[in-house]
Design a protein around this motif. Sequence first.
Motif, PDB file in Angstrom:
ATOM      1  N   LYS A  64      76.875   6.688  -0.723  1.00  0.00           N
ATOM      2  CA  LYS A  64      77.595   7.675  -1.539  1.00  0.00           C
ATOM      3  C   LYS A  64      78.592   6.995  -2.465  1.00  0.00           C
ATOM      4  N   TYR A  65      79.320   6.022  -1.943  1.00  0.00           N
ATOM      5  CA  TYR A  65      80.317   5.291  -2.733  1.00  0.00           C
ATOM      6  C   TYR A  65      79.680   4.591  -3.930  1.00  0.00           C
ATOM      7  N   LEU A  66      78.509   4.005  -3.715  1.00  0.00           N
ATOM      8  CA  LEU A  66      77.812   3.287  -4.786  1.00  0.00           C
ATOM      9  C   LEU A  66      76.973   4.217  -5.657  1.00  0.00           C
ATOM     10  N   VAL A 101      71.737  -1.916   3.042  1.00  0.00           N
ATOM     11  CA  VAL A 101      72.574  -0.754   3.344  1.00  0.00           C
ATOM     12  C   VAL A 101      71.760   0.532   3.218  1.00  0.00           C
ATOM     13  N   ALA A 102      71.017   0.653   2.113  1.00  0.00           N
ATOM     14  CA  ALA A 102      70.244   1.866   1.852  1.00  0.00           C
ATOM     15  C   ALA A 102      69.155   2.072   2.913  1.00  0.00           C
ATOM     16  N   LEU A 103      68.421   1.008   3.248  1.00  0.00           N
ATOM     17  CA  LEU A 103      67.361   1.141   4.248  1.00  0.00           C
ATOM     18  C   LEU A 103      67.946   1.436   5.629  1.00  0.00           C
ATOM     19  N   GLY A 104      69.091   0.838   5.930  1.00  0.00           N
ATOM     20  CA  GLY A 104      69.751   1.139   7.194  1.00  0.00           C
ATOM     21  C   GLY A 104      70.142   2.599   7.285  1.00  0.00           C
ATOM     22  N   SER A 105      70.565   3.167   6.156  1.00  0.00           N
ATOM     23  CA  SER A 105      70.919   4.580   6.117  1.00  0.00           C
ATOM     24  C   SER A 105      69.698   5.451   6.405  1.00  0.00           C
ATOM     25  N   VAL A 106      68.572   5.121   5.773  1.00  0.00           N
ATOM     26  CA  VAL A 106      67.334   5.893   5.964  1.00  0.00           C
ATOM     27  C   VAL A 106      66.828   5.777   7.405  1.00  0.00           C
ATOM     28  N   ILE A 107      66.729   4.534   7.898  1.00  0.00           N
ATOM     29  CA  ILE A 107      66.219   4.294   9.254  1.00  0.00           C
ATOM     30  C   ILE A 107      67.189   4.838  10.292  1.00  0.00           C
TER      31      ILE A 107
END
Length: 280
Positions: A64-66, A101-107
């Motif tokens: 969200k920050y990015l 970061v993005a993939l960690g969020s999804v997984i």
Amino acid sequence: MNKISEKTIDIEKVLKSKMGDKARWVPRPAISWLKHIVHQDEVNAFLWDSRELVGTPWLDACVKYLDMQLEVSGMENLPDKDDGRLYTFVSNHPLGGIDGVALGSVIGRHYDSRFRYLVNDLLMNLPGLAPLCIPINKTGNQSRSFPAMVENGFKSDYHMLMFPAGLCSRKQDGQIKDLPWKKTFVSKSVEYHRDVVPIHFSGQNSSFFYRLSGFCDKHIKKVNVAMLFLVDEMYKNVHKTFHVTIGKPIPWQTFDKSKSPAQWAQYVKDTVYRLPLGNS
């Protein structure tokens, strides 16, 4: 794990810890430049604002920050979180940070945070990320314990999220592609009967970064100078849209004796780069 303060990232303290009394001879303009390159003030402000968050909620806050817009296709290929099995998720590494970061969020959201990264131990300095990490420092004192760390990850009750190239993608023959993938994820997935889920992440860093990393890889091999610029590259990628494509799981039995583990790693890498972008 480091505690959050209003100045969690402190270049002057880092220099002093690495150089001792010699740090006082570093010119002030050089220190100011380093603070600018690592975006010390902006990063500290975010870490302070998100100090109550850890794990997947912290990753979500980063996205969200990015202002990252993630277009994910192939969610139906993610195994059911309640099937009682463990998986190895592997992806290309085009950006060297925010892709993770993005993939960690999804997984993390799909599997209720039941996953772990194998990451460079520098990232353990981020308190919000540290609970999700099995630290890896292949160039420092922890190099001897690298196999044990990998073993602990695969023996655990967590899914593994890995970037088998280790470093972020480089420009090779005019194309942005990963360096050769390490075979560890293949041999350990076979040993622990984990199917492998291939993932492709779109995106690239700046032309400057690829010129710098190419020069460093050729002439300054012992020090990864390019890594210093990855935070700056992250800020260059704010507000952008990234396509994430999740492929069908590859059964661990696929990785038989017909190929070596290194050849199977190349096979999975090729599979990742053949995944269609978006819904095409």
